[in-house]
Structures are given as structure tokens and as C-alpha cells.
Design an enzyme around this catalytic site. Sequence first.
Site, PDB file in Angstrom:
ATOM      1  CG  ASP A  45      -0.126 -14.759 -29.376  1.00  0.00           C
ATOM      2  OD1 ASP A  45       0.395 -14.450 -30.438  1.00  0.00           O
ATOM      3  OD2 ASP A  45      -0.933 -15.838 -29.134  1.00  0.00           O
ATOM      4  CG  ASP A 103      10.033 -13.112 -29.425  1.00  0.00           C
ATOM      5  OD1 ASP A 103       9.681 -14.414 -28.893  1.00  0.00           O
ATOM      6  OD2 ASP A 103      10.611 -13.088 -30.237  1.00  0.00           O
ATOM      7  CB  VAL A 104       7.293 -16.646 -25.231  1.00  0.00           C
ATOM      8  CG1 VAL A 104       5.922 -16.186 -24.867  1.00  0.00           C
ATOM      9  CG2 VAL A 104       7.665 -17.503 -26.493  1.00  0.00           C
ATOM     10  CE1 TYR A 139       6.373 -28.597 -30.847  1.00  0.00           C
ATOM     11  CE2 TYR A 139       6.153 -31.138 -30.907  1.00  0.00           C
ATOM     12  CZ  TYR A 139       5.583 -29.878 -30.634  1.00  0.00           C
ATOM     13  OH  TYR A 139       4.487 -29.527 -30.097  1.00  0.00           O
ATOM     14  CE  LYS A 181       5.988 -28.165 -27.433  1.00  0.00           C
ATOM     15  NZ  LYS A 181       5.270 -27.101 -26.784  1.00  0.00           N
ATOM     16  CB  THR A 209      -4.557 -26.348 -33.629  1.00  0.00           C
ATOM     17  OG1 THR A 209      -3.484 -26.817 -34.124  1.00  0.00           O
ATOM     18  CG2 THR A 209      -5.084 -26.802 -32.327  1.00  0.00           C
ATOM     19  CB  THR A 244      -2.815 -29.780 -36.848  1.00  0.00           C
ATOM     20  OG1 THR A 244      -4.139 -29.698 -36.056  1.00  0.00           O
ATOM     21  CG2 THR A 244      -1.767 -29.962 -35.651  1.00  0.00           C
TER      22      THR A 244
END
Length: 262
Positions: free
Chosen positions: A37, A58-59, A150, A154, A185, A188
Site C-alpha cells: 500500500d 505504488d501499484v 473507472y 473495472k 468504506t 464511500t
Amino acid sequence: MPLLDGQKLIVTGGASGIGAATARRMADEGAAVSLLDLDEQGATEIAGEIQGHSVVVDVTDADAVERAVADAAKRMGGLTGIFNNAGVGHLKPLHTYSEKEFDHLVAVNLKGVFNGIRAAVPHLRDAGGGSIVNMASVSGLRPTRGEAPYAAAKAGAIALTMSAALEYGPDNIRANCVSPGFIATPLTEFALREDSYRDSIRKATPLGREGDPIEIANVVVFLCSPLASYVTGQNIVVDGGSMLPSSQVDHLLSGLLRVLGE
């Protein structure tokens, strides 16, 4: 026996929300867990809680992910699964997204999944097989206003998951994804604080409520476990039934019930 006894798993985006809930559930079921993370403090706290370890990464950086996965596998004595969960979102009209914003959303939500798969596969092969679970979304299955980049990312993650299942099935590597609906989460929380938003979300969900991160974590644990040994290439929707209603005909039943006096 715990469902994940002896497994060695990585969770990207494990510092909070669904990632943190999943890391805890994995540990509860006997797995060794490493968190990847950008949030160093959050990841360190969760890792300490579950006696795991964390790596700041950083992914979207392929080389950094490869090094982080290799480091995690070395510390755990191997790797049997990865949950590519890290993601970001945004909400605005499609034509108002800048190229930079579009690129960032796709880089984290799609390229990040690719980087995780790419880095994990050699280690999973060394282990004789394993499980890849990718985070998708109901937004990748149906159009959503304001989430075009987004949603596109996805949808790509779902297709990438199916490709991975085809390619790595012969290596005894299973690949599946999870598509959550509205989950409570930190990302949200802003919507749930507003009565009108919260009530609208609940009204549009047959189960009448938002989801809890643990309800996604339970599905991820299942997919990583021997209980899912013949499950691959699947996208499991966890949305309280929110994708079921048809806005075109939903009102007909309530009207009919009024006529019948029921």
C-alpha cells in the site's frame, strides 16, 4: 482446520476498507499475509495487528510491484495467492475528465491489477499453483453516470481476469474477480453521511442496506481457499441484489398491488 491454513497471501491496498478487512479475515483463517500500500502508516498498523508485514509501493509502478511481491514472498517463504485490491475512484461528467485524471484511474484500477498478476505468477508457479483474486466492480458490468474511466478500467479488470484464468489454468493457478456493489468504506463515507444519498442507495438495493467490507472479504477468502478449487475465470457480484431491478418495469408491480389492494 482454518480455511487458509499454511497459505501465504498478498493484499494490495490493504491499509483500509475492503483490503484491511480481507487481510484480517485471511489471518483469522490461518494465512500469512503481506500488505502492499502507499499508506505506510495504515499498512503498518494492519500488518502489526495480524502479525504480517507491509511494503510501501505504488501499484502503477511495475518494477516496484515486482520487487515488493518478491520481497513479500521471501519473507513468507513463498506465495500462494494475491488479492489485487488497490483502487481509486472519481465522480464527474465524462467530458470533464482531464487526460491526466483518466490515465490515473486506468493506471491504478487496471494496470495495477496487471502489475500484480505479472509479479505474482512466477512465485505461484514455484508454489505449484495458487489463487489470483482481482477487485472489479458492478460499475464494470453496467454503465454508471460519472464513473466512465473507472467503469472502463473495472471492465478491463474483469476481462484481464478471464484471460489469466485461461492462460494459467494449466499451472494450477486460478483467477477470479469480485464485483462489489455499494460498500461502506472510508471512500464511500461521504455518501452515507447524507440522508438523501443513503436512503436512495438502500431503496435501490433489494436487501435494503449498503454492504460491509467483511462481506467482500468473506468472498475473497472463499476464492483463495480449497473450497473454490474448481472455480476460475469467474466474476462474483456481491451487491445485495442492486443489479436486479429493472427501472423500466419496477413500478408496475407496486401499481398492480395498489389495484389489487395488497
